[in-house]
Enzyme design. Sequence first.
Site, short mmCIF file in Angstrom:
data_model
loop_
_atom_site.label_atom_id
_atom_site.label_comp_id
_atom_site.label_asym_id
_atom_site.label_seq_id
_atom_site.Cartn_x
_atom_site.Cartn_y
_atom_site.Cartn_z
N GLY A 11 -39.23 -2.61 60.09
CA GLY A 11 -39.80 -1.39 60.62
C GLY A 11 -39.12 -0.86 61.85
N CYS A 12 -38.20 -1.61 62.42
CA CYS A 12 -37.46 -1.15 63.60
C CYS A 12 -36.58 0.03 63.20
CB CYS A 12 -36.61 -2.28 64.17
SG CYS A 12 -35.52 -1.79 65.51
N ILE A 13 -36.73 1.13 63.88
CA ILE A 13 -35.99 2.36 63.55
C ILE A 13 -34.48 2.12 63.60
CG2 ILE A 13 -35.48 4.71 64.33
CD1 ILE A 13 -38.47 4.76 65.35
#
Length: 138
Positions: A11-13
């Site tokens: 989920g880390c951009i």
Amino acid sequence: MTFIQFFEKPGCINGEKQKNILIEAGNDLECINILEHPWSREELAPFITEKEPSLIMNHTAPAIKKGEIVPENLQHDEAVTLMIENPILIKRPLIRVDGMSIQGFTDERLTPYLGAWDGKDDVITCPNLRSISCDERK
């Protein structure tokens, strides 16, 4: 096609951007959740040996942002213990490729695996630093 192990926080951009760069360059990625991986000193050591705690720790981790942990005040061994206990403190990504253990996405040893990416897009700085970082979201 090169096989790469990519330790990430799902989920880390920026992690997503980094993975896309590696995949578009023709690499085969095994994505591993850095938060759920059972870390040991022996496994973490090749990524962080001879680096100061301020260089190996994730400065967007809640405990660091709140000042509860100050990497500059830690000895290397203390930092490693904290990172093993709470992997959100590990600076990401960790990358294993061709026998190398690399921490972060700016290491020049990654260049052969980045394909046509020119490095102009910022895939390092958390875009959520002005509000709540992804590391603080539940």
